[in-house]
Design a protein around this motif. Structure first.
Motif, PDB file in Angstrom:
ATOM      1  N   ALA A 102       0.823  -1.205   0.000  1.00 42.83           N
ATOM      2  CA  ALA A 102       0.000   0.000   0.000  1.00 42.83           C
ATOM      3  C   ALA A 102       0.861   1.261   0.000  1.00 42.83           C
ATOM      4  N   THR A 103       1.953   1.241   0.758  1.00 42.51           N
ATOM      5  CA  THR A 103       2.836   2.406   0.794  1.00 42.51           C
ATOM      6  C   THR A 103       3.510   2.615  -0.553  1.00 42.51           C
ATOM      7  N   GLY A 104       3.700   1.523  -1.295  1.00 47.63           N
ATOM      8  CA  GLY A 104       4.218   1.648  -2.665  1.00 47.63           C
ATOM      9  C   GLY A 104       3.308   2.512  -3.520  1.00 47.63           C
ATOM     10  N   PHE A 105       1.994   2.314  -3.370  1.00 50.41           N
ATOM     11  CA  PHE A 105       1.043   3.163  -4.092  1.00 50.41           C
ATOM     12  C   PHE A 105       1.181   4.609  -3.642  1.00 50.41           C
ATOM     13  N   ALA A 106       1.338   4.822  -2.334  1.00 52.15           N
ATOM     14  CA  ALA A 106       1.455   6.177  -1.803  1.00 52.15           C
ATOM     15  C   ALA A 106       2.713   6.875  -2.317  1.00 52.15           C
ATOM     16  N   VAL A 107       3.804   6.127  -2.409  1.00 48.16           N
ATOM     17  CA  VAL A 107       5.066   6.692  -2.898  1.00 48.16           C
ATOM     18  C   VAL A 107       5.001   6.946  -4.410  1.00 48.16           C
ATOM     19  N   ALA A 108       4.250   6.104  -5.114  1.00 46.14           N
ATOM     20  CA  ALA A 108       4.070   6.275  -6.559  1.00 46.14           C
ATOM     21  C   ALA A 108       3.020   7.333  -6.884  1.00 46.14           C
ATOM     22  N   HIS A 109       2.414   7.910  -5.847  1.00 49.22           N
ATOM     23  CA  HIS A 109       1.356   8.915  -5.987  1.00 49.22           C
ATOM     24  C   HIS A 109       0.162   8.357  -6.758  1.00 49.22           C
ATOM     25  N   LYS A 110      -0.227   7.143  -6.410  1.00 47.94           N
ATOM     26  CA  LYS A 110      -1.370   6.490  -7.046  1.00 47.94           C
ATOM     27  C   LYS A 110      -2.408   6.115  -5.990  1.00 47.94           C
ATOM     28  N   ALA A 111      -3.609   6.636  -6.127  1.00 50.39           N
ATOM     29  CA  ALA A 111      -4.699   6.233  -5.250  1.00 50.39           C
ATOM     30  C   ALA A 111      -5.096   4.803  -5.599  1.00 50.39           C
ATOM     31  N   MET A 112      -5.596   4.079  -4.636  1.00 54.87           N
ATOM     32  CA  MET A 112      -6.118   2.745  -4.911  1.00 54.87           C
ATOM     33  C   MET A 112      -7.614   2.895  -5.209  1.00 54.87           C
ATOM     34  N   ASP A 113      -7.878   3.491  -6.368  1.00 57.11           N
ATOM     35  CA  ASP A 113      -9.248   3.809  -6.755  1.00 57.11           C
ATOM     36  C   ASP A 113      -9.825   2.796  -7.724  1.00 57.11           C
ATOM     37  N   MET A 114      -9.310   1.564  -7.643  1.00 58.17           N
ATOM     38  CA  MET A 114      -9.830   0.491  -8.475  1.00 58.17           C
ATOM     39  C   MET A 114     -10.908  -0.289  -7.728  1.00 58.17           C
ATOM     40  N   ILE A 169      -9.532  -3.806  16.660  1.00 56.31           N
ATOM     41  CA  ILE A 169      -9.470  -4.938  15.742  1.00 56.31           C
ATOM     42  C   ILE A 169     -10.040  -4.579  14.375  1.00 56.31           C
ATOM     43  N   THR A 170     -11.129  -3.815  14.351  1.00 57.25           N
ATOM     44  CA  THR A 170     -11.713  -3.398  13.071  1.00 57.25           C
ATOM     45  C   THR A 170     -10.741  -2.537  12.284  1.00 57.25           C
ATOM     46  N   ALA A 171     -10.085  -1.599  12.954  1.00 57.49           N
ATOM     47  CA  ALA A 171      -9.097  -0.753  12.273  1.00 57.49           C
ATOM     48  C   ALA A 171      -7.953  -1.606  11.730  1.00 57.49           C
ATOM     49  N   PHE A 172      -7.506  -2.593  12.510  1.00 59.42           N
ATOM     50  CA  PHE A 172      -6.437  -3.483  12.057  1.00 59.42           C
ATOM     51  C   PHE A 172      -6.881  -4.291  10.843  1.00 59.42           C
ATOM     52  N   TYR A 173      -8.095  -4.835  10.885  1.00 64.35           N
ATOM     53  CA  TYR A 173      -8.591  -5.619   9.750  1.00 64.35           C
ATOM     54  C   TYR A 173      -8.613  -4.785   8.470  1.00 64.35           C
ATOM     55  N   ARG A 174      -8.965  -3.521   8.603  1.00 66.14           N
ATOM     56  CA  ARG A 174      -9.008  -2.663   7.413  1.00 66.14           C
ATOM     57  C   ARG A 174      -7.608  -2.433   6.847  1.00 66.14           C
ATOM     58  N   MET A 175      -6.641  -2.249   7.722  1.00 61.20           N
ATOM     59  CA  MET A 175      -5.263  -2.095   7.258  1.00 61.20           C
ATOM     60  C   MET A 175      -4.778  -3.389   6.619  1.00 61.20           C
ATOM     61  N   GLU A 176      -5.141  -4.515   7.215  1.00 61.33           N
ATOM     62  CA  GLU A 176      -4.747  -5.823   6.685  1.00 61.33           C
ATOM     63  C   GLU A 176      -5.358  -6.053   5.310  1.00 61.33           C
ATOM     64  N   SER A 177      -6.640  -5.709   5.154  1.00 63.84           N
ATOM     65  CA  SER A 177      -7.312  -5.856   3.863  1.00 63.84           C
ATOM     66  C   SER A 177      -6.669  -4.961   2.811  1.00 63.84           C
ATOM     67  N   GLU A 179      -3.559  -3.911   2.630  1.00 60.46           N
ATOM     68  CA  GLU A 179      -2.243  -4.392   2.201  1.00 60.46           C
ATOM     69  C   GLU A 179      -2.350  -5.608   1.280  1.00 60.46           C
ATOM     70  N   LEU A 180      -3.225  -6.545   1.615  1.00 61.99           N
ATOM     71  CA  LEU A 180      -3.384  -7.707   0.738  1.00 61.99           C
ATOM     72  C   LEU A 180      -3.914  -7.269  -0.620  1.00 61.99           C
ATOM     73  N   TRP A 181      -4.866  -6.365  -0.625  1.00 62.70           N
ATOM     74  CA  TRP A 181      -5.431  -5.841  -1.872  1.00 62.70           C
ATOM     75  C   TRP A 181      -4.344  -5.168  -2.716  1.00 62.70           C
ATOM     76  N   ALA A 182      -3.487  -4.385  -2.082  1.00 61.08           N
ATOM     77  CA  ALA A 182      -2.408  -3.715  -2.810  1.00 61.08           C
ATOM     78  C   ALA A 182      -1.479  -4.740  -3.459  1.00 61.08           C
ATOM     79  N   LYS A 183      -1.119  -5.783  -2.717  1.00 65.32           N
ATOM     80  CA  LYS A 183      -0.220  -6.811  -3.260  1.00 65.32           C
ATOM     81  C   LYS A 183      -0.868  -7.549  -4.426  1.00 65.32           C
ATOM     82  N   ILE A 184      -2.145  -7.880  -4.299  1.00 67.86           N
ATOM     83  CA  ILE A 184      -2.852  -8.572  -5.372  1.00 67.86           C
ATOM     84  C   ILE A 184      -2.919  -7.690  -6.623  1.00 67.86           C
ATOM     85  N   THR A 185      -3.194  -6.405  -6.435  1.00 59.07           N
ATOM     86  CA  THR A 185      -3.274  -5.486  -7.569  1.00 59.07           C
ATOM     87  C   THR A 185      -1.934  -5.355  -8.272  1.00 59.07           C
TER      88      THR A 185
END
Length: 236
Positions: A102-114, A169-177, A179-185
């Motif tokens: 996810a931070t890779g997207f942030a450094v690349a200046h790309k929103a995860m708007d997919m 826990i909810t906040a953690f789950y969202r961060m976890e989701s 990161e996995l989404w970023a890697k899959i993309t």
């Protein structure tokens, strides 16, 4: 939920973030809003792998220290956490980390708007890229504020990611989701392209939020306009 349980949850999340490689050295911070209006926060200058309940700091809504072990002070990013609590009454936990995908997207200046993953379309929707802000200043909270009304997860330009939730826990789950989404993309792009789900099915997924009792905010999905698509084709 009692304070000791919340302290254990914060520590558990800190350790998991370090084990997952989302933070290194002094990176990241976690906080939780308690029933009495005070806030538990991780200290600055300490690896999340070393966080224990006795090292957590208790502050008020203005950031003033109420309880802290000798020599410890709140994270320098506490202003960002306080802004989240001020603007979102439904939020009782804030997590900031640097998950590599996810931070890779942030450094690349790309929103995860997919809208390419079923679970993430329903759970968090598109994730915006917030403007750059200097850490520890009001620039970061000012940058995220316009996005808090509709988003529970954000990318911080050249910085990392932020997730809020109704509990730790909810906040953690969202961060976890996220990161996995970023890697899959990223993998999808390497394999030839990331493809969005069609607009009708996206709306069906968003409508399922109530069925699954998903809390928080969701940016929704822009109503499909065939004329917009035709215009883009002409421009290409």
């Amino acid at each position: 939920m009692d304070i000791e349980t919340i302290k254990e949850q914060i520590c558990d999340v800190c350790h998991k973030m370090w084990q997952l490689g989302w933070v290194a050295a002094n990176d990241g911070n976690v906080s939780a809003l308690l029933e009495d209006g005070t806030i538990l926060a991780t200290p600055t200058g300490m690896s999340k792998s070393f966080i224990t309940p006795d090292k957590l700091i208790r502050i008020d809504r203005e950031g003033n220290v109420l309880e802290a072990a000798e020599g410890l002070r709140p994270s320098s990013e506490i202003k960002m956490h306080l802004r989240c609590y001020d603007k979102r009454p439904d939020v009782t936990s804030v997590i900031h980390a640097h998950p590599p995908g996810a931070t890779g997207f942030a450094v690349a200046h790309k929103a995860m708007d997919m809208y390419n993953m079923i679970e993430d379309v329903a759970a968090i929707g598109a994730v915006p890229l917030t403007p750059y802000g200097t850490p520890s200043t009001t620039e970061v909270p000012d940058a995220i504020e316009p996005y808090l009304e509709e988003h529970d997860v954000m990318l911080l330009e050249n910085h990392g990611a932020l997730a809020v939730g109704s509990d730790v826990i909810t906040a953690f789950y969202r961060m976890e989701s996220l990161e996995l989404w970023a890697k899959i993309t990223i993998n999808a792009v390497i394999l030839g392209g990331s493809h969005d789900i069609d607009h009708e099915n996206i709306q069906k997924l968003i409508d399922l939020r109530s069925y699954y009792r998903i809390t928080g905010r969701h940016p929704g999905y822009k109503v499909f306009n065939p004329e917009d698509e035709m215009l883009h084709k002409k421009e290409d």
